[in-house]
Design an enzyme around this catalytic site. Structure first.
Site, short mmCIF file in Angstrom:
data_model
loop_
_atom_site.label_atom_id
_atom_site.label_comp_id
_atom_site.label_asym_id
_atom_site.label_seq_id
_atom_site.Cartn_x
_atom_site.Cartn_y
_atom_site.Cartn_z
N HIS A 41 3.14 3.07 -8.84
CA HIS A 41 2.97 1.64 -9.14
C HIS A 41 4.22 1.11 -9.85
O HIS A 41 4.66 -0.01 -9.60
CB HIS A 41 1.74 1.42 -10.02
CG HIS A 41 0.45 1.83 -9.35
ND1 HIS A 41 0.17 1.53 -8.05
CD2 HIS A 41 -0.61 2.54 -9.81
CE1 HIS A 41 -1.02 2.02 -7.73
NE2 HIS A 41 -1.51 2.65 -8.77
N ARG A 49 0.08 9.10 -10.09
CA ARG A 49 -0.05 7.88 -9.26
C ARG A 49 0.63 6.66 -9.89
O ARG A 49 1.22 5.84 -9.21
CB ARG A 49 -1.53 7.56 -9.03
CG ARG A 49 -2.27 8.55 -8.15
CD ARG A 49 -3.74 8.17 -8.03
NE ARG A 49 -3.89 6.80 -7.54
CZ ARG A 49 -3.81 6.45 -6.26
NH1 ARG A 49 -3.61 7.35 -5.34
NH2 ARG A 49 -3.96 5.20 -5.91
N ARG A 64 -5.54 -2.32 8.38
CA ARG A 64 -6.75 -3.09 8.14
C ARG A 64 -6.44 -4.20 7.13
O ARG A 64 -5.39 -4.19 6.49
CB ARG A 64 -7.88 -2.18 7.63
CG ARG A 64 -7.49 -1.34 6.43
CD ARG A 64 -8.65 -0.48 5.92
NE ARG A 64 -8.17 0.42 4.90
CZ ARG A 64 -7.79 1.68 5.12
NH1 ARG A 64 -7.88 2.21 6.32
NH2 ARG A 64 -7.33 2.42 4.13
N ARG A 115 0.28 7.60 -2.72
CA ARG A 115 0.76 8.68 -1.84
C ARG A 115 2.25 8.94 -2.06
O ARG A 115 2.71 10.07 -2.04
CB ARG A 115 0.49 8.32 -0.37
CG ARG A 115 -0.95 8.64 0.04
CD ARG A 115 -1.33 7.95 1.32
NE ARG A 115 -1.56 6.52 1.08
CZ ARG A 115 -1.63 5.60 2.04
NH1 ARG A 115 -1.47 5.96 3.30
NH2 ARG A 115 -1.89 4.36 1.74
N ASP A 170 0.83 -1.20 0.00
CA ASP A 170 0.00 0.00 0.00
C ASP A 170 0.87 1.26 0.00
O ASP A 170 2.00 1.24 0.50
CB ASP A 170 -0.91 -0.04 1.24
CG ASP A 170 -2.11 0.86 1.10
OD1 ASP A 170 -2.29 1.48 0.03
OD2 ASP A 170 -2.88 0.96 2.08
N SER A 218 -7.30 -5.74 -5.86
CA SER A 218 -8.45 -6.33 -5.16
C SER A 218 -9.69 -6.22 -6.02
O SER A 218 -9.73 -5.45 -6.99
CB SER A 218 -8.68 -5.61 -3.83
OG SER A 218 -9.32 -4.37 -4.05
N THR A 219 -10.71 -6.98 -5.66
CA THR A 219 -11.97 -6.92 -6.41
C THR A 219 -12.59 -5.52 -6.31
O THR A 219 -13.43 -5.16 -7.12
CB THR A 219 -12.97 -7.96 -5.85
OG1 THR A 219 -12.97 -7.89 -4.43
CG2 THR A 219 -12.59 -9.36 -6.27
N GLU A 220 -12.14 -4.73 -5.33
CA GLU A 220 -12.67 -3.37 -5.16
C GLU A 220 -11.88 -2.33 -5.97
O GLU A 220 -12.34 -1.21 -6.15
CB GLU A 220 -12.65 -2.98 -3.67
CG GLU A 220 -13.70 -3.70 -2.81
CD GLU A 220 -13.37 -5.17 -2.53
OE1 GLU A 220 -12.18 -5.51 -2.39
OE2 GLU A 220 -14.31 -6.00 -2.49
N ASN A 221 -10.69 -2.71 -6.44
CA ASN A 221 -9.83 -1.73 -7.14
C ASN A 221 -10.36 -1.32 -8.52
O ASN A 221 -9.88 -0.34 -9.11
CB ASN A 221 -8.39 -2.25 -7.29
CG ASN A 221 -7.60 -2.22 -6.00
OD1 ASN A 221 -6.70 -3.02 -5.79
ND2 ASN A 221 -7.93 -1.28 -5.11
N TRP A 222 -11.37 -2.04 -9.04
CA TRP A 222 -11.93 -1.68 -10.35
C TRP A 222 -12.55 -0.29 -10.33
O TRP A 222 -12.72 0.34 -11.37
CB TRP A 222 -13.00 -2.68 -10.78
CG TRP A 222 -12.47 -4.06 -11.06
CD1 TRP A 222 -12.66 -5.16 -10.28
CD2 TRP A 222 -11.67 -4.49 -12.17
NE1 TRP A 222 -12.02 -6.26 -10.84
CE2 TRP A 222 -11.41 -5.86 -12.00
CE3 TRP A 222 -11.14 -3.83 -13.31
CZ2 TRP A 222 -10.66 -6.60 -12.91
CZ3 TRP A 222 -10.39 -4.58 -14.20
CH2 TRP A 222 -10.16 -5.94 -14.01
C1 FPP Z 1 -1.48 0.14 -3.47
O1 FPP Z 1 -1.18 1.47 -3.51
C2 FPP Z 1 -1.12 -0.59 -4.71
C3 FPP Z 1 -1.99 -1.09 -5.65
C4 FPP Z 1 -3.44 -1.00 -5.51
C5 FPP Z 1 -1.55 -1.80 -6.87
C6 FPP Z 1 -0.15 -2.25 -6.85
C7 FPP Z 1 0.20 -3.19 -7.88
C8 FPP Z 1 1.47 -3.41 -8.24
C9 FPP Z 1 2.60 -2.64 -7.68
C10 FPP Z 1 1.87 -4.42 -9.21
C11 FPP Z 1 0.92 -5.41 -9.73
C12 FPP Z 1 1.60 -6.19 -10.69
C13 FPP Z 1 1.90 -7.47 -10.92
C14 FPP Z 1 3.27 -7.79 -11.30
C15 FPP Z 1 0.90 -8.58 -10.92
P1 FPP Z 1 -2.32 2.56 -3.61
O2 FPP Z 1 -2.49 2.92 -5.04
O3 FPP Z 1 -3.55 2.04 -2.93
O4 FPP Z 1 -1.67 3.72 -2.82
P2 FPP Z 1 -2.42 4.90 -2.02
O5 FPP Z 1 -3.19 4.22 -0.91
O6 FPP Z 1 -1.30 5.73 -1.51
O7 FPP Z 1 -3.30 5.60 -2.98
#
Ligand code: FPP
Length: 241
Positions: A32, A28, A187, A19, A15, A60-64
């Site tokens: 990644h 953002r 969490r 940020r 996570d 996650s299933t919620e990230n969509w």
């Molecule tokens: C959390 O940070 C990160 C994610 C939701 C995605 C991260 C995925 C990867 C780094 C790689 C996936 C790839 C492979 C190789 C299968 P956030 O965006 O939630 O950060 P924030 O809470 O600061 O906004």
């Protein structure tokens, strides 16, 4: 009974990518991209110290619900990651696995994942498992539906349920010993809810792109000091009464 101080299965909620980028005035997706570099370092280190399973929460299933541009960037990462990291994965005898609903991912993402699995199928060392389009609640429901078919009227045991979850591919290492979450959030966010029943939790304010091998060492040192009792008594108190 001497317990290994190296966790056999480590699960990580990566996570703080967004940020990290925002604080640097970057988009953002730059977070990644940098996060992928952390994955490489941590996976190598984990494999070298004898970790058997490393499960990373990638999507996650919620990230969509994130902006379409960000989702499609994340979906392009497996192809970048696997193509640049493949020689090292093989050199370290690391096998790629996934959990989650892979079939609902874009075709190209599925292809990259399938290719990486095929190319590392012969590797017998650490399993590096990406949870992609994964949600623990959904995984439990899927398992229950599968068991209902199999069992009809029969009773479902905990062993049945665990063996129907997607993490059953880890065999004896199905349950993480250690859960790490970066970026200061504390969490579970629908990650491995059943499997984490007895896991030690480690939370660090460090953002995932800044999570270096040194930061990982700190987490491992902290884990090594924990007294895991699984609801029982501490070893030296067992014979007290
Ligand atoms: C959390 O940070 C990160 C994610 C939701 C995605 C991260 C995925 C990867 C780094 C790689 C996936 C790839 C492979 C190789 C299968 P956030 O965006 O939630 O950060 P924030 O809470 O600061 O906004």
């Amino acid at each position: 009974m001497m317990m290994s101080k190296i966790p056999q299965h480590i699960a990580i909620i990566m996570d703080g990518n967004g940020r990290w980028a925002k604080e640097k005035g970057l988009p953002r997706i730059a977070g990644h991209k940098k996060g992928v570099e952390s994955i490489k370092q941590i996976a190598k280190k984990a494999s070298q110290i004898g970790v058997k399973v490393l499960t990373l929460y990638a999507f996650s299933t919620e990230n969509w619900s994130r902006p379409e541009k960000e989702v499609s960037f994340i979906m392009s990462l497996p192809s970048v990651f696997f193509s640049t990291f493949m020689p090292e994965l093989i050199a370290n005898n690391i096998q790629i696995e996934t959990i989650g609903n892979i079939e609902a991912l874009p075709e190209k993402t599925q292809e990259a994942i399938a290719k990486a699995k095929a190319k590392t199928a012969h590797c017998t060392g650490m399993k590096l498992c990406f949870a992609v389009n994964y949600g623990a609640e959904q995984d439990i429901v899927m398992a229950m539906n599968r068991l209902r078919e199999e069992k009809k009227e029969g009773e479902i045991s905990l062993i049945d349920l665990k063996s129907a979850l997607s993490t059953s591919i880890f065999g004896a290492n199905q349950n993480p010993d250690l859960l790490i979450r970066t970026s200061g959030e504390q969490r579970l966010s629908n990650f491995l809810l059943l499997e984490l029943a007895y896991a030690e939790m480690y939370f660090t304010p460090v953002y995932w792109p800044d999570f270096t091998v040194e930061a990982f060492d700190k987490a491992l040192a902290n884990y090594a000091k924990r007294d895991r009792r699984y609801g029982g008594l501490k070893e030296d108190h067992v014979n007290e009464n």
